[in-house]
Every structure is written in structure tokens, then in C-alpha cells.
Design a protein around this motif. Structure first.
Motif, PDB file in Angstrom:
ATOM      1  N   GLU A  36       6.309  40.504   9.494  1.00 14.18           N
ATOM      2  CA  GLU A  36       6.453  39.256   8.763  1.00 14.18           C
ATOM      3  C   GLU A  36       7.019  39.545   7.379  1.00 14.18           C
ATOM      4  O   GLU A  36       6.496  40.390   6.653  1.00 14.18           O
ATOM      5  N   PRO A  37       8.103  38.850   6.986  1.00 16.55           N
ATOM      6  CA  PRO A  37       8.662  39.052   5.648  1.00 16.55           C
ATOM      7  C   PRO A  37       7.610  38.786   4.582  1.00 16.55           C
ATOM      8  O   PRO A  37       6.818  37.858   4.699  1.00 16.55           O
ATOM      9  N   ARG A  38       7.578  39.611   3.552  1.00 19.30           N
ATOM     10  CA  ARG A  38       6.562  39.462   2.528  1.00 19.30           C
ATOM     11  C   ARG A  38       7.124  39.466   1.109  1.00 19.30           C
ATOM     12  O   ARG A  38       6.392  39.252   0.159  1.00 19.30           O
ATOM     13  N   ALA A  39       8.433  39.715   0.979  1.00 14.88           N
ATOM     14  CA  ALA A  39       9.014  39.812  -0.355  1.00 14.88           C
ATOM     15  C   ALA A  39       8.907  38.490  -1.116  1.00 14.88           C
ATOM     16  O   ALA A  39       8.630  38.476  -2.321  1.00 14.88           O
ATOM     17  N   LEU A  40       9.105  37.365  -0.428  1.00 19.44           N
ATOM     18  CA  LEU A  40       9.019  36.067  -1.099  1.00 19.44           C
ATOM     19  C   LEU A  40       7.595  35.796  -1.571  1.00 19.44           C
ATOM     20  O   LEU A  40       7.373  35.314  -2.688  1.00 19.44           O
ATOM     21  N   GLN A  41       6.639  36.100  -0.720  1.00 18.21           N
ATOM     22  CA  GLN A  41       5.240  35.853  -1.090  1.00 18.21           C
ATOM     23  C   GLN A  41       4.837  36.715  -2.280  1.00 18.21           C
ATOM     24  O   GLN A  41       4.176  36.249  -3.216  1.00 18.21           O
ATOM     25  N   ARG A  42       5.248  37.973  -2.296  1.00 14.01           N
ATOM     26  CA  ARG A  42       4.890  38.862  -3.395  1.00 14.01           C
ATOM     27  C   ARG A  42       5.632  38.475  -4.677  1.00 14.01           C
ATOM     28  O   ARG A  42       5.074  38.573  -5.770  1.00 14.01           O
ATOM     29  N   SER A  43       6.851  38.001  -4.527  1.00  9.53           N
ATOM     30  CA  SER A  43       7.575  37.500  -5.696  1.00  9.53           C
ATOM     31  C   SER A  43       6.889  36.269  -6.267  1.00  9.53           C
ATOM     32  O   SER A  43       6.831  36.078  -7.491  1.00  9.53           O
ATOM     33  N   GLY A  44       6.346  35.441  -5.379  1.00  5.10           N
ATOM     34  CA  GLY A  44       5.626  34.257  -5.825  1.00  5.10           C
ATOM     35  C   GLY A  44       4.394  34.610  -6.644  1.00  5.10           C
ATOM     36  O   GLY A  44       4.067  33.916  -7.619  1.00  5.10           O
ATOM     37  N   LEU A  45       3.703  35.693  -6.278  1.00  6.03           N
ATOM     38  CA  LEU A  45       2.543  36.133  -7.046  1.00  6.03           C
ATOM     39  C   LEU A  45       2.946  36.521  -8.466  1.00  6.03           C
ATOM     40  O   LEU A  45       2.203  36.283  -9.424  1.00  6.03           O
ATOM     41  N   ALA A  46       4.123  37.123  -8.600  1.00  2.00           N
ATOM     42  CA  ALA A  46       4.598  37.506  -9.930  1.00  2.00           C
ATOM     43  C   ALA A  46       5.016  36.281 -10.738  1.00  2.00           C
ATOM     44  O   ALA A  46       4.601  36.098 -11.888  1.00  2.00           O
ATOM     45  N   LEU A  47       5.817  35.415 -10.146  1.00  2.20           N
ATOM     46  CA  LEU A  47       6.340  34.261 -10.872  1.00  2.20           C
ATOM     47  C   LEU A  47       5.256  33.231 -11.185  1.00  2.20           C
ATOM     48  O   LEU A  47       5.410  32.442 -12.132  1.00  2.20           O
ATOM     49  N   ALA A  48       4.169  33.237 -10.431  1.00  2.00           N
ATOM     50  CA  ALA A  48       3.072  32.305 -10.720  1.00  2.00           C
ATOM     51  C   ALA A  48       2.482  32.560 -12.100  1.00  2.00           C
ATOM     52  O   ALA A  48       1.912  31.652 -12.717  1.00  2.00           O
ATOM     53  N   GLU A  49       2.637  33.782 -12.611  1.00  2.00           N
ATOM     54  CA  GLU A  49       2.120  34.101 -13.944  1.00  2.00           C
ATOM     55  C   GLU A  49       2.906  33.401 -15.052  1.00  2.00           C
ATOM     56  O   GLU A  49       2.481  33.407 -16.213  1.00  2.00           O
ATOM     57  N   LEU A  50       4.041  32.803 -14.702  1.00  2.00           N
ATOM     58  CA  LEU A  50       4.869  32.107 -15.697  1.00  2.00           C
ATOM     59  C   LEU A  50       4.677  30.596 -15.661  1.00  2.00           C
ATOM     60  O   LEU A  50       5.373  29.862 -16.360  1.00  2.00           O
ATOM     61  N   SER A  51       3.734  30.125 -14.860  1.00  2.00           N
ATOM     62  CA  SER A  51       3.615  28.683 -14.609  1.00  2.00           C
ATOM     63  C   SER A  51       3.353  27.881 -15.871  1.00  2.00           C
ATOM     64  O   SER A  51       3.732  26.708 -15.966  1.00  2.00           O
ATOM     65  N   GLU A  52       2.694  28.471 -16.867  1.00  2.00           N
ATOM     66  CA  GLU A  52       2.381  27.751 -18.104  1.00  2.00           C
ATOM     67  C   GLU A  52       3.462  27.904 -19.165  1.00  2.00           C
ATOM     68  O   GLU A  52       3.314  27.410 -20.284  1.00  2.00           O
ATOM     69  N   LEU A  53       4.554  28.563 -18.807  1.00  2.00           N
ATOM     70  CA  LEU A  53       5.596  28.859 -19.804  1.00  2.00           C
ATOM     71  C   LEU A  53       6.952  28.277 -19.409  1.00  2.00           C
ATOM     72  O   LEU A  53       7.991  28.746 -19.876  1.00  2.00           O
ATOM     73  N   LYS A  54       6.964  27.250 -18.577  1.00  2.00           N
ATOM     74  CA  LYS A  54       8.223  26.750 -18.010  1.00  2.00           C
ATOM     75  C   LYS A  54       9.211  26.250 -19.049  1.00  2.00           C
ATOM     76  O   LYS A  54      10.420  26.209 -18.786  1.00  2.00           O
ATOM     77  N   ASP A  55       8.718  25.845 -20.206  1.00  2.00           N
ATOM     78  CA  ASP A  55       9.618  25.339 -21.240  1.00  2.00           C
ATOM     79  C   ASP A  55      10.198  26.459 -22.096  1.00  2.00           C
ATOM     80  O   ASP A  55      10.939  26.181 -23.056  1.00  2.00           O
ATOM     81  N   ARG A  56       9.904  27.709 -21.750  1.00  2.00           N
ATOM     82  CA  ARG A  56      10.330  28.828 -22.590  1.00  2.00           C
ATOM     83  C   ARG A  56      11.286  29.784 -21.893  1.00  2.00           C
ATOM     84  O   ARG A  56      11.657  30.809 -22.465  1.00  2.00           O
ATOM     85  N   PHE A  57      11.657  29.483 -20.649  1.00  2.00           N
ATOM     86  CA  PHE A  57      12.580  30.380 -19.936  1.00  2.00           C
ATOM     87  C   PHE A  57      13.414  29.596 -18.934  1.00  2.00           C
ATOM     88  O   PHE A  57      13.081  28.462 -18.565  1.00  2.00           O
ATOM     89  N   CYS A  58      14.487  30.246 -18.499  1.00  2.00           N
ATOM     90  CA  CYS A  58      15.287  29.740 -17.377  1.00  2.00           C
ATOM     91  C   CYS A  58      15.621  30.918 -16.479  1.00  2.00           C
ATOM     92  O   CYS A  58      15.887  32.027 -16.971  1.00  2.00           O
ATOM     93  N   ILE A  59      15.578  30.696 -15.177  1.00  2.00           N
ATOM     94  CA  ILE A  59      15.870  31.742 -14.201  1.00  2.00           C
ATOM     95  C   ILE A  59      17.281  31.555 -13.661  1.00  2.00           C
ATOM     96  O   ILE A  59      17.657  30.462 -13.239  1.00  2.00           O
ATOM     97  N   TYR A  60      18.051  32.624 -13.668  1.00  2.00           N
ATOM     98  CA  TYR A  60      19.390  32.645 -13.076  1.00  2.00           C
ATOM     99  C   TYR A  60      19.288  33.494 -11.824  1.00  2.00           C
ATOM    100  O   TYR A  60      18.862  34.656 -11.890  1.00  2.00           O
ATOM    101  N   THR A  61      19.637  32.918 -10.690  1.00  3.09           N
ATOM    102  CA  THR A  61      19.284  33.598  -9.444  1.00  3.09           C
ATOM    103  C   THR A  61      20.349  33.428  -8.372  1.00  3.09           C
ATOM    104  O   THR A  61      21.471  32.967  -8.640  1.00  3.09           O
ATOM    105  N   VAL A  62      19.977  33.813  -7.149  1.00  2.00           N
ATOM    106  CA  VAL A  62      20.871  33.869  -6.003  1.00  2.00           C
ATOM    107  C   VAL A  62      20.447  32.806  -4.991  1.00  2.00           C
ATOM    108  O   VAL A  62      19.255  32.501  -4.860  1.00  2.00           O
ATOM    109  N   ALA A  63      21.396  32.255  -4.282  1.00  5.35           N
ATOM    110  CA  ALA A  63      21.103  31.180  -3.328  1.00  5.35           C
ATOM    111  C   ALA A  63      20.180  31.659  -2.204  1.00  5.35           C
ATOM    112  O   ALA A  63      20.103  32.845  -1.891  1.00  5.35           O
TER     113      ALA A  63
END
Length: 377
Positions: A36-63
Motif C-alpha cells: 500500500e502506498p504510504r508516501a502521501l500519508q507520511r507527507s500528510g503527517l509532516a504538513l499537518a504541523e503547518l495547519s496553524e500557519l496557513k497565512d504565513r506560507f505558500c506551497i509550490y508543488t507538482v500535479a
């Protein structure tokens, strides 16, 4: 506004739980075996730490699954800057780096293993600051956080503008074909600039076979004596040279970089994947014999994903026999042991003092603590 570049290798880590010891070129086989793919789930655990800071960053990413889909799911501010092929390849990762660099990102956050780090290192500018979310099977490089959540916490410090030193960290990888045959051939492929927060970033794995053979024999004799006192118990024998010394002392064939099962000093099954191991032990009395990675201190989550949360829960914390020489423990320089099971609740439950067998009738107590939990205590 902090500008984060995000690249997720959606195929990272596929081979671990099904016993392939890597995913390079084997994604289709891993999926066919039920991975079962797990990279997305593990990435979600990392990015969840930014949930209270949404007005202070922007993510540039891949489709797609290389970043966009997770940003949408978490409702994070993002822009898509690159369109990959299908299925995604190492070439897509490298092309994405170039596209994100054009956006003048402050840091490139990526999820994968050592192969992904190699791909990025090959094309990333020397001045680019990077940080890896550990999602692969092989994670020998020093560019990864100790856990996904720990990676996110370090990133949050940067977004908040807290001072963090920058250091050069080695990018390492091994020959997967040799790895599957029980031989470790590590090679340095370069270095990248990372945030140098020792609490959150793992050390480069200490390579090579343990040389203190007398100590390993003492450890093996202690474990075998304990086995004899648990005659009706199944023993899950983890990977690594310290556990291999026990198997050698028992006169049994050993999968150096895999997981075997022993009952009454006889080999029951070899090189089991996560599902096969769980089926063998789920209704049995069993112990888990495991060592830690020298230099890093990881007990779970680095090359032994066959020891899944389901397996660890079936065994129970009190039935884990952790083995290590004192020299291996000393190489941690006082840092606690780490666990990265892909289950945050289980990681927390595994925390605290744990007995470590360091010789014949010789034990020490060592602390298990991930940085994201230490910060809350």
C-alpha cells in the motif's frame, strides 16, 4: 511569506512491507504483492504541523500525487508548477526540482527514500535548502527528519522565522540488488544543505558490520538462554548484524536484511513480509528480537517495515527484546532512540525507558522519544 517547494515520490516505500527491501524499479511487483502506498500519508503527517500557519506560507508543488492532491486534501495554500508523466519517474522528480527552483522557493520539502534524495541531489543548486520526509525503505542519508511529524515541526520553526542553522548533510544510497542478497554497499553521492536542528534531523547511518565479536557472542548467549526459558514462544528475528549473531549462535540460516521466525530453536519461516509475518504470529505467544541502527538510533521504520504496526501491536511493547552493544549506544552521543512505525499513536506508546540487552546478563535502560512528543512534555 515563506515559499515551500514540495515533491512527493508516490512510489516511495512500496517495497518495505512486502519484503522487497526497496522500491527502485520494483513498484509494479510491490503493488502486485499487496503493498500500500504510504508516501502521501507520511507527507500528510509532516504538513499537518503547518495547519496553524496557513497565512504565513505558500506551497509550490507538482500535479497529482506528487504534491497537489495532498495540498488539496489538507486545504493548504498552493500553486501547481509542474505536470509529471504517468507513472511518475526519477526524471519527473528532477524536472520538478528545476520548475520549483524557478519559483524562488526558500526550502524544498520532499518525501521519499535514498533514491529520491539522489535524484534531487543530482540537479539541485548547491544553495538550495532541502528537507526530507522519511517515506522510503532505505533511509541512510542525513537529509531526512527523524520522523514525518518531526520534519513538519522543524519546517514550522522555519515558517515562524525562528533561527535555525544550515549545515551540509551527506546523500547516501546503497545497491538494492546487493541489499536483497544480504550485502550492504553504501556510496556517498554528494551533499545538500539542510536545516541543522539535531533534535529533528537524523544522522547518517553508521555502515559496516559490528566488529566487537566477543560482545556479540555474549549478547547472543544471553538471548538464547532467555529463549530456553520461553519454550512455547515464537521469536521474530529482526534484521541487522546483532540479531544475525544470535541466529549464527543457534546454527540457523539468517536473512541479514529481512525478518525470520524461530520456534524452539528451529527456523519456521524466512524473509517474511508484513502480512505473512502477521498471519504467522497474530494468535501466538511471541517475542520480537531487534536491534537499532547505529548512528541514527532508529528501532523501527528504517529498512524493517515488515515489522508493521499490526505486528508490533500483536507482540506488545513488553515482549520486545532490544539488543545493542554499548559502543553502538555510545555512538548516539546521548540522543534517545527513535521509532517511526507509520502509526503516531503506536510511536507514542513505544516511548519511555526501554531495556537494552548489551551483554551476557547485562542490560541498560535507554530512552525512546521522538522529538514531536518531547516538545509536548
Amino acid at each position: 511569506m515563506f515559499r515551500i517547494g514540495l515533491i512527493i515520490n508516490p512510489l516511495a516505500g512500496l517495497g518495505g512491507s512486502v519484503g522487497l527491501k526497496g522500491s527502485d524499479g520494483l513498484a509494479a511487483e510491490a503493488l502486485a504483492r499487496g503493498a500500500e502506498p504510504r508516501a502521501l500519508q507520511r507527507s500528510g503527517l509532516a504538513l499537518a504541523e503547518l495547519s496553524e500557519l496557513k497565512d504565513r506560507f505558500c506551497i509550490y508543488t507538482v500535479a497529482g500525487d506528487m504534491g497537489e492532491s495532498l495540498c488539496r486534501e489538507l486545504a493548504l495554500p498552493f500553486e501547481v508548477c509542474h505536470q509529471p508523466g504517468e507513472p511518475t519517474t526519477a526524471g519527473d522528480t528532477q524536472a520538478a526540482v528545476a520548475s520549483l527552483v524557478e519559483q524562488n522557493i526558500d526550502l524544498l520539502l520532499f518525501a521519499g527514500g535514498d533514491g529520491t534524495a539522489r535524484d534531487i541531489c543530482a540537479v539541485a543548486p548547491e544553495s538550495l535548502c532541502v528537507l526530507g520526509i522519511p517515506a522510503g525503505v532505505k533511509i541512510h542519508s542525513g537529509v531526512y527528519g527523524v520522523t514525518p511529524a518531526g520534519t513538519g515541526r522543524l519546517l514550522a520553526k522555519l515558517v515562524r522565522g525562528e533561527p535555525v542553522s544550515l549545515v551540509e548533510a551527506d546523500v547516501m544510497d546503497i545497491d538494492e540488488a546487493a541489499f536483497r542478497e544480504g550485502r550492504v554497499r553504501a556510496r556517498r553521492y554528494g551533499e545538500m544543505l539542510i536545516p541543522g536542528e539535531l533534535s529533528y534531523v537524523q544522522a547518517v547511518k553508521v555502515a559496516g558490520k559490528e566488529s566487537v565479536e566477543l560482545v556479540l557472542t555474549d549478547i547472543a548467549d544471553d538471548v538464547i538462554e532467555r529463549m530456553e526459558e520461553e519454550d512455547n514462544c515464537y521469536f521474530i528475528m529482526g534484521s541487522g548484524s546483532t540479531v544475525a549473531a544470535v541466529m549464527e549462535r543457534l546454527g540457523l540460516e539468517n536473512t541479514l536484511l529481512g525478518v525470520d521466525l524461530v520456534y524452539q530453536k528451529q527456523l519456521v519461516a524466512s524473509d517474511l513480509d508484513a502480512q505473512g509475518l502477521y498471519e504467522h504470529i497474530r494468535d501466538k505467544n511471541c517475542k520480537l528480537v531487534i536491534t537499532l541502527i547505529g548512528g541514527q538510533g532508529h528501532v523501527f521504520g528504517r529498512g524493517n517495515q515488515q515489522l508493521s504496526p499490526a505486528v508490533i501491536n500483536a507482540v506488545g511493547r513488553d515482549n520486545i527484546w532490544l539488543l545493542a552493544t554499548k559502543s553502538k549506544l555510545s555512538s548516539l552521543n546521548g540522543r534517545p532512540l527513535r521509532v517511526d512505525t507509520n502509526d503516531p499513536d503506536l510511536d507514542r506508546e513505544l516511548g519511555g525507558l526501554m531495556r537494552v540487552i548489551t551483554g551476557y546478563h547485562d542490560e541498560v535502560l535507554v530512552r525512546v522519544a521522538n522529538p514531536e512528543y518531547e516538545a509536548n512534555e
